[in-house]
Scaffold this motif. Structure first.
Motif, mmCIF file in Angstrom:
data_model
loop_
_atom_site.group_PDB
_atom_site.id
_atom_site.type_symbol
_atom_site.label_atom_id
_atom_site.label_comp_id
_atom_site.label_asym_id
_atom_site.label_seq_id
_atom_site.Cartn_x
_atom_site.Cartn_y
_atom_site.Cartn_z
ATOM 1 N N GLY A 160 0.929 -1.171 -0.146
ATOM 2 C CA GLY A 160 -0.051 0.090 0.156
ATOM 3 C C GLY A 160 0.820 1.226 0.196
ATOM 4 O O GLY A 160 1.893 1.224 0.758
ATOM 5 N N TYR A 161 0.632 2.312 -0.754
ATOM 6 C CA TYR A 161 1.346 3.362 -0.948
ATOM 7 C C TYR A 161 0.291 4.670 -0.902
ATOM 8 O O TYR A 161 -0.921 4.605 -1.667
ATOM 9 C CB TYR A 161 2.038 3.566 -2.084
ATOM 10 N N THR A 162 0.569 5.601 -0.286
ATOM 11 C CA THR A 162 -0.349 6.917 -0.226
ATOM 12 C C THR A 162 0.664 7.983 -0.164
ATOM 13 O O THR A 162 1.692 8.222 0.365
ATOM 14 C CB THR A 162 -1.362 6.875 1.320
ATOM 15 N N TRP A 163 0.161 9.041 -1.128
ATOM 16 C CA TRP A 163 0.928 10.286 -1.585
ATOM 17 C C TRP A 163 0.156 11.589 -0.842
ATOM 18 O O TRP A 163 -1.040 11.568 -0.684
ATOM 19 C CB TRP A 163 0.980 10.349 -2.901
ATOM 20 N N TYR A 164 1.126 12.329 -0.102
ATOM 21 C CA TYR A 164 0.811 13.436 0.278
ATOM 22 C C TYR A 164 1.524 14.660 -0.114
ATOM 23 O O TYR A 164 2.642 14.604 -0.467
ATOM 24 C CB TYR A 164 1.029 13.578 1.927
ATOM 25 N N ARG A 165 1.122 15.972 -0.278
ATOM 26 C CA ARG A 165 1.685 17.046 -0.421
ATOM 27 C C ARG A 165 1.277 18.216 0.450
ATOM 28 O O ARG A 165 0.249 18.236 1.090
ATOM 29 C CB ARG A 165 1.136 17.573 -1.754
ATOM 30 N N THR A 166 2.316 19.125 0.545
ATOM 31 C CA THR A 166 2.326 20.198 1.236
ATOM 32 C C THR A 166 2.745 21.422 0.763
ATOM 33 O O THR A 166 3.564 21.292 -0.068
ATOM 34 C CB THR A 166 2.783 20.272 2.604
ATOM 35 N N ALA A 167 2.552 22.542 0.945
ATOM 36 C CA ALA A 167 2.773 23.816 0.187
ATOM 37 C C ALA A 167 4.361 23.907 0.456
ATOM 38 O O ALA A 167 4.852 23.488 1.435
ATOM 39 C CB ALA A 167 2.036 24.924 0.606
ATOM 40 N N ALA A 168 5.048 24.350 -0.482
ATOM 41 C CA ALA A 168 6.546 24.583 -0.482
ATOM 42 C C ALA A 168 6.843 25.472 0.843
ATOM 43 O O ALA A 168 8.050 25.358 1.522
ATOM 44 C CB ALA A 168 6.980 25.261 -1.461
ATOM 45 N N SER A 169 6.020 26.549 1.061
ATOM 46 C CA SER A 169 6.162 27.522 2.224
ATOM 47 C C SER A 169 6.046 26.832 3.294
ATOM 48 O O SER A 169 6.260 27.534 4.702
ATOM 49 C CB SER A 169 5.675 28.843 1.816
ATOM 50 N N SER A 170 5.311 25.664 3.544
ATOM 51 C CA SER A 170 4.769 25.536 5.016
ATOM 52 C C SER A 170 4.641 23.767 4.786
ATOM 53 O O SER A 170 4.268 23.450 3.997
ATOM 54 C CB SER A 170 3.474 25.953 5.168
ATOM 55 N N THR A 171 5.153 23.483 6.067
ATOM 56 C CA THR A 171 4.924 21.960 6.196
ATOM 57 C C THR A 171 4.207 21.555 7.537
ATOM 58 O O THR A 171 4.160 20.249 7.723
ATOM 59 C CB THR A 171 6.606 21.320 6.451
ATOM 60 N N SER A 172 3.321 22.432 7.744
ATOM 61 C CA SER A 172 2.320 22.071 8.962
ATOM 62 C C SER A 172 1.227 21.088 8.642
ATOM 63 O O SER A 172 0.724 20.561 9.613
ATOM 64 C CB SER A 172 1.996 23.369 9.541
ATOM 65 N N SER A 173 0.829 21.243 7.295
ATOM 66 C CA SER A 173 -0.203 20.318 6.991
ATOM 67 C C SER A 173 -0.106 19.548 5.814
ATOM 68 O O SER A 173 0.889 19.980 4.695
ATOM 69 C CB SER A 173 -1.672 21.311 6.809
ATOM 70 N N LEU A 174 -0.465 18.182 5.868
ATOM 71 C CA LEU A 174 -0.458 17.235 4.580
ATOM 72 C C LEU A 174 -1.634 17.222 3.897
ATOM 73 O O LEU A 174 -2.752 16.777 4.748
ATOM 74 C CB LEU A 174 0.164 16.078 4.963
ATOM 75 N N LEU A 175 -1.687 17.142 2.821
ATOM 76 C CA LEU A 175 -2.975 16.830 2.103
ATOM 77 C C LEU A 175 -2.656 15.682 0.917
ATOM 78 O O LEU A 175 -1.753 15.513 0.355
ATOM 79 C CB LEU A 175 -3.305 18.150 0.881
ATOM 80 N N GLN A 176 -3.589 14.816 1.243
ATOM 81 C CA GLN A 176 -3.299 13.517 0.398
ATOM 82 C C GLN A 176 -3.842 13.714 -1.054
ATOM 83 O O GLN A 176 -4.954 14.333 -1.287
ATOM 84 C CB GLN A 176 -4.567 12.267 0.807
ATOM 85 N N VAL A 177 -2.895 13.434 -1.800
ATOM 86 C CA VAL A 177 -3.093 13.581 -3.386
ATOM 87 C C VAL A 177 -2.963 12.346 -4.276
ATOM 88 O O VAL A 177 -3.255 12.395 -5.570
ATOM 89 C CB VAL A 177 -2.135 14.601 -3.745
ATOM 90 N N GLY A 178 -2.898 11.196 -3.699
ATOM 91 C CA GLY A 178 -2.963 10.015 -4.511
ATOM 92 C C GLY A 178 -2.674 8.759 -3.883
ATOM 93 O O GLY A 178 -2.412 8.771 -2.834
ATOM 94 N N SER A 179 -2.584 7.777 -4.558
ATOM 95 C CA SER A 179 -2.307 6.422 -3.894
ATOM 96 C C SER A 179 -1.467 5.596 -5.087
ATOM 97 O O SER A 179 -1.673 5.716 -6.171
ATOM 98 C CB SER A 179 -3.406 5.636 -3.468
ATOM 99 N N GLY A 180 -0.843 4.325 -4.651
ATOM 100 C CA GLY A 180 -0.279 3.680 -5.564
ATOM 101 C C GLY A 180 1.126 3.966 -5.853
ATOM 102 O O GLY A 180 1.544 5.120 -5.128
ATOM 103 N N GLN A 181 1.962 2.818 -6.141
ATOM 104 C CA GLN A 181 3.467 3.180 -6.131
ATOM 105 C C GLN A 181 3.823 4.202 -7.064
ATOM 106 O O GLN A 181 4.938 4.866 -6.549
ATOM 107 C CB GLN A 181 4.098 1.761 -6.439
ATOM 108 N N VAL A 182 3.313 4.444 -8.108
ATOM 109 C CA VAL A 182 3.655 5.600 -8.819
ATOM 110 C C VAL A 182 2.469 6.736 -9.035
ATOM 111 O O VAL A 182 1.311 6.497 -9.215
ATOM 112 C CB VAL A 182 4.040 4.873 -10.335
ATOM 113 N N LEU A 183 2.955 8.079 -8.772
ATOM 114 C CA LEU A 183 2.025 9.077 -8.735
ATOM 115 C C LEU A 183 2.568 9.781 -10.013
ATOM 116 O O LEU A 183 3.632 10.483 -10.050
ATOM 117 C CB LEU A 183 2.272 9.858 -7.505
ATOM 118 N N THR A 184 1.482 10.223 -11.016
ATOM 119 C CA THR A 184 1.452 10.583 -12.272
ATOM 120 C C THR A 184 1.079 12.082 -11.838
ATOM 121 O O THR A 184 -0.076 12.067 -11.884
ATOM 122 C CB THR A 184 1.270 9.986 -13.240
ATOM 123 N N ILE A 185 1.743 13.326 -12.296
ATOM 124 C CA ILE A 185 1.340 14.603 -12.481
ATOM 125 C C ILE A 185 1.108 15.034 -13.722
ATOM 126 O O ILE A 185 2.490 15.378 -14.329
ATOM 127 C CB ILE A 185 1.952 15.577 -11.555
#
Length: 351
Positions: free
Chosen positions: A237-262
């Motif tokens: 199981g793989y879960t992807w998170y992203r936070t704003a470059a200016s802050s690491t206080s909060s994480l937003l789930q943006v995807g799942s799976g071993q490969v995340l394609t943007i």
């Protein structure tokens, strides 16, 4: 199969010298399957007698009664025994390629020109295997593992993992403890058990993100983020998170799976990305990776500027060294002249 010849030490005692007696050096022998053993034996008789025949027997149960059967009459012993004694006083016997069925009682008999003599007692042979057990065979990191070597022989035992010696027979499992374990009896020709596998389960470790899609990310381009880890069993199981470059206080789930394609890449995708890998044992996160859209022209200018600056530095560095050297020489010469003028003036004034 390589044969191992075992010569076992005689137990303390006094050998009998009575007429018509048989003495065994050791009444109890223990050996491993596939090896060889030698029974040390001596016999005595009167000076008036001459030995005509010697025989070794195995005790066999027939109709509920123990009977002595000559080794020469037992098919399973064919070509596996050798009489190492003589017709004087030595009655030693060798058995080769030992089998489980060789376990039991053995007797000796000799016949002279006057009488037939047989051993009153017997010697006992125990043929055994080395059996390794690992408990439990599948374990999670941190749990206790116990190694046990089963054998009827009282011999020093050592443990091996994938051919390398193990110092402890009980330990708390770590990832590196996984492998094939076997026990071995120490000696000039050690006997080794069949291997037993230990499977150590542990959560994902060394979790990392691999970025592919080019060194320069521009709007409309595509990028793949791949989550890699080492785990047993493998991460499922793989879960992807992203936070704003200016802050690491909060994480937003943006995807799942071993490969995340943007794709397509936009400025709103800019930020720090982290991957969480998990398996039935646990989970771990990767370090954060910055993904951001850049302006190609500016980035190229910066790269070019750095390259040009490097070239200029390389060209000017020798010139700067020469100038510094000349300046140092000039300063030294002036100091010498100043020192000489001072000395001349001083001498003139005191004439």
């Amino acid at each position: 199969m390589i044969e191992v010849l075992l010569f076992l030490m005689m137990k303390p005692g006094v050998e009998s010298t009575a007429v018509g007696t048989v003495t065994f050096e050791n009444p109890d022998y223990c050996a491993f399957t596939g090896s060889s053993v030698q029974f040390k034996c001596f016999y005595n008789y009167s000076d008036e007698e001459t030995v005509r025949k010697t025989s070794w027997y195995k005790g066999e149960m027939k109709d509920g009664t123990m009977q002595r059967v000559s080794l020469s009459l037992i098919p399973s012993y064919q070509n596996r025994w050798i009489y190492r004694g003589d017709y004087q006083h030595n009655c030693s016997l060798e058995l080769h390629d030992l089998q489980d069925t060789d376990t039991g009682y053995y007797f000796f008999r000799f016949d002279t020109n006057k009488y037939g003599w047989r051993s009153k007692g017997s010697l006992y042979l125990s043929v055994t295997e080395l059996q390794a057990t690992v408990s439990p065979q599948r374990v999670r990191v941190g749990n206790t593992v116990t190694l046990e070597c089963k054998t009827t022989c009282q011999l020093p035992i050592v443990w091996l993992r994938d051919g390398h010696r193990v110092t402890k027979s009980q330990f708390r499992a770590q990832a590196e403890d996984a492998g094939n374990y076997s026990c071995s009896a120490e000696g000039p020709n050690p006997k080794q058990s069949h291997p037993v596998a230990l499977d150590v389960w542990y959560p994902p470790i060394n979790v990392s993100i691999e970025v592919s899609g080019g060194d320069m990310l521009t709007e409309g381009s595509s990028v793949n983020l791949t989550c890699n880890s080492v785990a047993n069993p493998a991460a499922d199981g793989y879960t992807w998170y992203r936070t704003a470059a200016s802050s690491t206080s909060s994480l937003l789930q943006v995807g799942s799976g071993q490969v995340l394609t943007i794709s397509p890449m936009e400025e709103s995708h800019n930020g720090l990305y982290v991957c969480q890998a998990k398996n039935p044992v646990g989970q771990n996160n990767s370090t954060m990776v910055l993904v951001a859209v850049g302006e190609e022209g500016i980035n190229r200018f910066i790269v070019l500027g750095i390259r040009v600056l490097g070239i200029i530095v390389m060209l000017l560095l020798p010139l700067a060294v020469v100038c510094a050297w000349r300046r140092s020489r000039r300063s030294t010469a002036e100091e010498e002249r100043a020192s000489n003028d001072y000395e001349n003036i001083t001498v003139t004034e005191f004439k």
